[in-house]
Design an enzyme around this catalytic site. Sequence first.
Site, PDB file in Angstrom:
ATOM      1  N   ASP A  12       3.050  -7.113  -9.875  1.00 36.07           N
ATOM      2  CA  ASP A  12       2.986  -6.063  -8.872  1.00 36.07           C
ATOM      3  C   ASP A  12       2.260  -4.952  -9.599  1.00 36.07           C
ATOM      4  O   ASP A  12       2.844  -4.307 -10.488  1.00 36.07           O
ATOM      5  CB  ASP A  12       4.389  -5.627  -8.454  1.00 36.07           C
ATOM      6  CG  ASP A  12       4.333  -4.556  -7.383  1.00 36.07           C
ATOM      7  OD1 ASP A  12       3.553  -3.610  -7.549  1.00 36.07           O
ATOM      8  OD2 ASP A  12       5.055  -4.676  -6.382  1.00 36.07           O
ATOM      9  N   HIS A  13       0.984  -4.741  -9.284  1.00 32.95           N
ATOM     10  CA  HIS A  13       0.195  -3.894 -10.183  1.00 32.95           C
ATOM     11  C   HIS A  13       0.711  -2.452 -10.223  1.00 32.95           C
ATOM     12  O   HIS A  13       0.415  -1.710 -11.153  1.00 32.95           O
ATOM     13  CB  HIS A  13      -1.299  -3.967  -9.856  1.00 32.95           C
ATOM     14  CG  HIS A  13      -1.710  -3.185  -8.651  1.00 32.95           C
ATOM     15  ND1 HIS A  13      -1.579  -3.654  -7.383  1.00 32.95           N
ATOM     16  CD2 HIS A  13      -2.260  -1.956  -8.530  1.00 32.95           C
ATOM     17  CE1 HIS A  13      -2.030  -2.750  -6.531  1.00 32.95           C
ATOM     18  NE2 HIS A  13      -2.454  -1.711  -7.200  1.00 32.95           N
ATOM     19  N   HIS A  47       5.129  -3.107  -3.519  1.00 29.51           N
ATOM     20  CA  HIS A  47       4.909  -1.832  -4.229  1.00 29.51           C
ATOM     21  C   HIS A  47       5.966  -0.772  -3.880  1.00 29.51           C
ATOM     22  O   HIS A  47       6.512  -0.108  -4.748  1.00 29.51           O
ATOM     23  CB  HIS A  47       3.531  -1.261  -3.904  1.00 29.51           C
ATOM     24  CG  HIS A  47       2.408  -2.227  -4.108  1.00 29.51           C
ATOM     25  ND1 HIS A  47       2.360  -3.118  -5.150  1.00 29.51           N
ATOM     26  CD2 HIS A  47       1.271  -2.453  -3.398  1.00 29.51           C
ATOM     27  CE1 HIS A  47       1.253  -3.831  -5.076  1.00 29.51           C
ATOM     28  NE2 HIS A  47       0.578  -3.451  -4.019  1.00 29.51           N
TER      29      HIS A  47
HETATM   30  C1  BG6 Z   1      -2.775  -3.926  -2.780  1.00 30.06           C
HETATM   31  C2  BG6 Z   1      -2.844  -4.082  -1.292  1.00 30.06           C
HETATM   32  O1  BG6 Z   1      -1.686  -4.639  -3.299  1.00 30.06           O
HETATM   33  O2  BG6 Z   1      -2.628  -2.560  -3.111  1.00 30.06           O
HETATM   34  C3  BG6 Z   1      -3.976  -3.266  -0.718  1.00 30.06           C
HETATM   35  O3  BG6 Z   1      -3.021  -5.445  -0.958  1.00 30.06           O
HETATM   36  C4  BG6 Z   1      -3.878  -1.829  -1.172  1.00 30.06           C
HETATM   37  O4  BG6 Z   1      -4.005  -3.336   0.702  1.00 30.06           O
HETATM   38  C5  BG6 Z   1      -3.703  -1.754  -2.680  1.00 30.06           C
HETATM   39  O5  BG6 Z   1      -5.065  -1.171  -0.786  1.00 30.06           O
HETATM   40  C6  BG6 Z   1      -3.418  -0.342  -3.129  1.00 30.06           C
HETATM   41  O6  BG6 Z   1      -3.469  -0.272  -4.531  1.00 30.06           O
HETATM   42  P1  BG6 Z   1      -3.824   1.072  -5.282  1.00 30.06           P
HETATM   43  O7  BG6 Z   1      -3.635   0.750  -6.727  1.00 30.06           O
HETATM   44  O8  BG6 Z   1      -5.234   1.410  -4.913  1.00 30.06           O
HETATM   45  O9  BG6 Z   1      -2.857   2.092  -4.767  1.00 30.06           O
END
Ligand code: BG6
Length: 513
Positions: free
Chosen positions: A200-201, A263
Site C-alpha cells: 500500500d504505497h 490507503h
Molecule cells: C492509487 C489509486 O492507489 O493511488 C489512484 O489507484 C490514486 O486512483 C493514487 O490516484 C493516489 O496516490 P498518490 O500517491 O498520488 O496520493
Amino acid sequence: MPEAALVERLTTGLTPPIATQPVTIVIFGGAGDLAHRKLLPALYNLYVDGLLPPRFAVVGVGRKDTSDPEYREFAADGVKKFSRRPPEAATWQHFAESVYFGGAALEDASSFAPLGARLDTIEHERDLPGNRIYYLAIPPSMFVPTVKSLQRARFVGPPGGTTFARLIVEKPIGNDLESARAIDDAIAEVFDERQIYRIDHYLGKETVQNILVLRFANSIFEPVFNRRYIDHIQITVAEEEGVGTRAGYYDHAGALRDMVQNHMLQLLTLVAMEPPRSLDAEVVRDRKLDAILSLRPIEGAAVDAHVVRAQYTAGFNMGTPVPGYRQEPGVDPNSRTETFVALKAYIDDWRWAGTPFFLRTGKRLPKRASEISIEFREVPPILFNADPASPLDPTVLSIRIQPDEGFALLINSKIPGPRIRIYPVKMDFRYGATFGNASPEAYERLLLDVMAGDQTLFMRRDAVEAAWRWVTPILARWADEKTAPIPTYPGGEWGPPEAARLIASAGAKWRNP
Ligand code: BG6
C-alpha cells in the site's frame, strides 16, 4: 538546531533498513506504467543513495520482444520524466548495466523456462546467488496465473533454503472479500506469508510513517489522543485529476475500493491504533489489525445514513473546462461508479468509543491534498468562551500528508492590544523548510524494505481481508440500490452537499486543506 547537530541526530537514530544480500529484482509488467513511472526511478534513486546491495540485477519481464538496450532506454525515459533526481550520465551508465529485459507470457508456464534460463545466465554473469524478488506490477487478473506459472516453472524453492524468494503484490488485491481471499489462497499455495509483501504505497510515504513518530516520540499528544479530549477526526485524500486514462480499471472499482479499502483505512489505523509494545513487524501489524477489527460495521440501511457516494460532472480545473466522469474516455455513459466517497466511521474500542472519524476522498476536487485533522473538544462555555454568539475555534492538529508535508497546531491566542480578542494561530512545521525538499519516494522505502526483509510497512493477509470485510457490506448495499440517483458534484468542487450534511450531523464542518 545547527546542521552538524541535526546530521548527528539523524545518523544516530534507529538502524535504517539495510539491504546487504545480492538480489535479482524481477518485475512482471516491466514494460508497464508502474515500472516506468515509479519502480525504475525508485531503484535508480536507491542506487544513487548507495542503498542497493553491492551486487544486483533488475530484470523487466514483458510479452513484447524487447532488447536490453531498448529496455534501458525505456528505463532512462522513466527516470528522466518521473525521478525526483534527473539521471546523471556516469551514474546512470553504471546503474543501467544492471538492467535487463526478459520475455515471457505470464499465464504460460512453458515460456518461463527460457525466462528462467535467462535469469540464471544474468545471475551467473553478475555473481548473484539467486535471491529473487518477484514484483507483480500487472493487472490483478494476472496475479494468480503468474504465481501459478512461477510454481510450475519451479521459480520458488521451499522457504528456509540458502537463497530467498519474495513476492511483491500491488493493490487491488481483489474486488471484495471473496475475491481477495481467492487471490490470497492461490498465492499461499506458492509463497509463505513471510515471503509476501503486499504494497500500500501510502505506507511508504514519509509523512505517513511520521504519524507514529508524532504520536509515540512526543509526550504531549498520546495522553490526549482519545475520546475524552478529541471531538472528531477528519481524513481527506483529495485529488485534482480526473480518472485520466485508467477508466478500464476505475469504472469497475470506484473510490471506495480504490482509495478507502486500502490507503484511507491505513491512515485511520495509524491515527487510531494502540501503542505497539515494540517496532517488530508482527507487533505493529497486530495493533493495526486490532484497529480495523474494531471498526463498527456499516451495513444495510446504516449505509445510507453513514456513507455518501457521488460522481463528478463537468466543471473546471484551474479555470479550464473539464468533462464529467460519464463523458471521460472509456467510461460507461450510464456508469454508477462513485468518484467520491465521504463516510462516518466509529472505532468501538475503549480509546475511541463515540468519537466519529470522517473520511473523504474524491477525484476532480479543487486540489491534490491529503490531510488528517484532529479536532479537539471545545473548552467549557466560560471565561473566553462564554459568549455563545462567538464561540472559540477548536484546537486542531493537522497532519499534512501531501503535498506541503508537515503538521500544524491551530491554537487560540490573544491579539496584541488593550482588549481581549482571540485569534487562532498556527504553529507550523514544514518538512521542506527543515529537512530540504527531496523526501524519498514511497516506492524507494518500500523496495528497500523488501530487500532488507522487513514486512512492517506491508499489509498482512488478515488486515487486507479485515478491510474488505468492512467495506464489502457498503458495496453490497450500493449494488442492491440499482436505481437510486447518485449525487453529483461539479469538477473542481469539494464534493456534493450530502457530504457537508454528513459531517454537520456531528456539529462539524470539513476542513478543506
Ligand atoms: C492509487 C489509486 O492507489 O493511488 C489512484 O489507484 C490514486 O486512483 C493514487 O490516484 C493516489 O496516490 P498518490 O500517491 O498520488 O496520493
